[in-house]
Motif scaffolding. Sequence first.
Motif, mmCIF file in Angstrom:
data_model
loop_
_atom_site.group_PDB
_atom_site.id
_atom_site.type_symbol
_atom_site.label_atom_id
_atom_site.label_comp_id
_atom_site.label_asym_id
_atom_site.label_seq_id
_atom_site.Cartn_x
_atom_site.Cartn_y
_atom_site.Cartn_z
ATOM 1 N N PHE A 73 -1.547 60.465 146.318
ATOM 2 C CA PHE A 73 -1.536 59.293 145.911
ATOM 3 C C PHE A 73 -1.542 58.113 146.898
ATOM 4 N N THR A 74 -2.658 58.304 147.701
ATOM 5 C CA THR A 74 -2.665 57.554 149.208
ATOM 6 C C THR A 74 -2.727 56.162 148.921
ATOM 7 N N ARG A 75 -3.593 55.703 147.992
ATOM 8 C CA ARG A 75 -3.814 54.282 147.994
ATOM 9 C C ARG A 75 -2.704 53.495 147.159
ATOM 10 N N PRO A 76 -2.182 54.117 146.403
ATOM 11 C CA PRO A 76 -0.920 53.207 145.897
ATOM 12 C C PRO A 76 0.393 53.461 146.682
ATOM 13 N N VAL A 82 3.444 49.113 152.493
ATOM 14 C CA VAL A 82 3.063 47.917 153.232
ATOM 15 C C VAL A 82 3.950 46.652 152.651
ATOM 16 N N LEU A 83 4.717 46.657 151.455
ATOM 17 C CA LEU A 83 5.674 46.084 151.104
ATOM 18 C C LEU A 83 7.042 46.573 151.549
ATOM 19 N N LEU A 121 -2.965 48.897 154.940
ATOM 20 C CA LEU A 121 -4.082 48.328 154.103
ATOM 21 C C LEU A 121 -5.476 48.949 154.194
ATOM 22 N N LEU A 122 -5.628 49.334 155.306
ATOM 23 C CA LEU A 122 -7.200 49.908 155.815
ATOM 24 C C LEU A 122 -6.937 51.255 154.896
ATOM 25 N N LEU A 123 -5.853 52.048 154.976
ATOM 26 C CA LEU A 123 -5.669 53.436 154.353
ATOM 27 C C LEU A 123 -5.884 53.245 152.847
ATOM 28 N N ALA A 124 -4.968 52.182 152.335
ATOM 29 C CA ALA A 124 -5.556 51.846 151.039
ATOM 30 C C ALA A 124 -6.933 51.572 150.647
ATOM 31 N N VAL A 125 -7.500 50.993 151.417
ATOM 32 C CA VAL A 125 -9.190 50.739 151.240
ATOM 33 C C VAL A 125 -10.027 52.044 151.215
ATOM 34 N N THR A 126 -9.684 52.732 152.596
ATOM 35 C CA THR A 126 -10.661 53.766 152.744
ATOM 36 C C THR A 126 -10.346 55.265 151.767
ATOM 37 N N ILE A 133 -4.439 66.229 149.321
ATOM 38 C CA ILE A 133 -4.014 67.083 148.301
ATOM 39 C C ILE A 133 -4.642 66.316 146.998
ATOM 40 N N HIS A 134 -4.532 65.075 146.870
ATOM 41 C CA HIS A 134 -5.104 64.314 145.878
ATOM 42 C C HIS A 134 -6.105 63.000 146.282
ATOM 43 N N ARG A 135 -7.098 63.220 145.929
ATOM 44 C CA ARG A 135 -8.016 62.045 146.484
ATOM 45 C C ARG A 135 -7.866 60.736 145.806
#
Length: 136
Positions: A73-76, A82-83, A121-126, A133-135
Amino acid sequence: MNAMIERNKDALILVARVLLMVLFVLFGWAKLTNFGGTVGYMGSLGAPMPAVSAAIAVAMEFFVAIALILGVFTRPLALVFVLYTFGTALIGHHYWTLDGAERMMNMINFYKNISIMGGLLLLAVTGPGKFAIHRS
């Protein structure tokens, strides 16, 4: 150079995830294994509800950091991180209330947190790349 980066993009994203989170895993583990000390430290910083703040710190710095390394669950999770990182900058590194060497040390750490937020933030974008494990 661009072709080499593009060819190795997924491996580079994996390395970036590890490098971005290694600090948090190390200090999260220390907080987990000395939870009483962590609660005391949170109290000394003036963190609200020191035991709850310590539990949140352990959850984020150890468990969520490992999830990000593994690509779960990388993006969320990157956005939540970040928060968290911004909150720790405000609570733990309030350089604007300090003087002398302590002010400078906390200013450096405050802006390191801001820089880490940029990486998150870059990780959330990319996203996590293919070595995850979960893309998401």
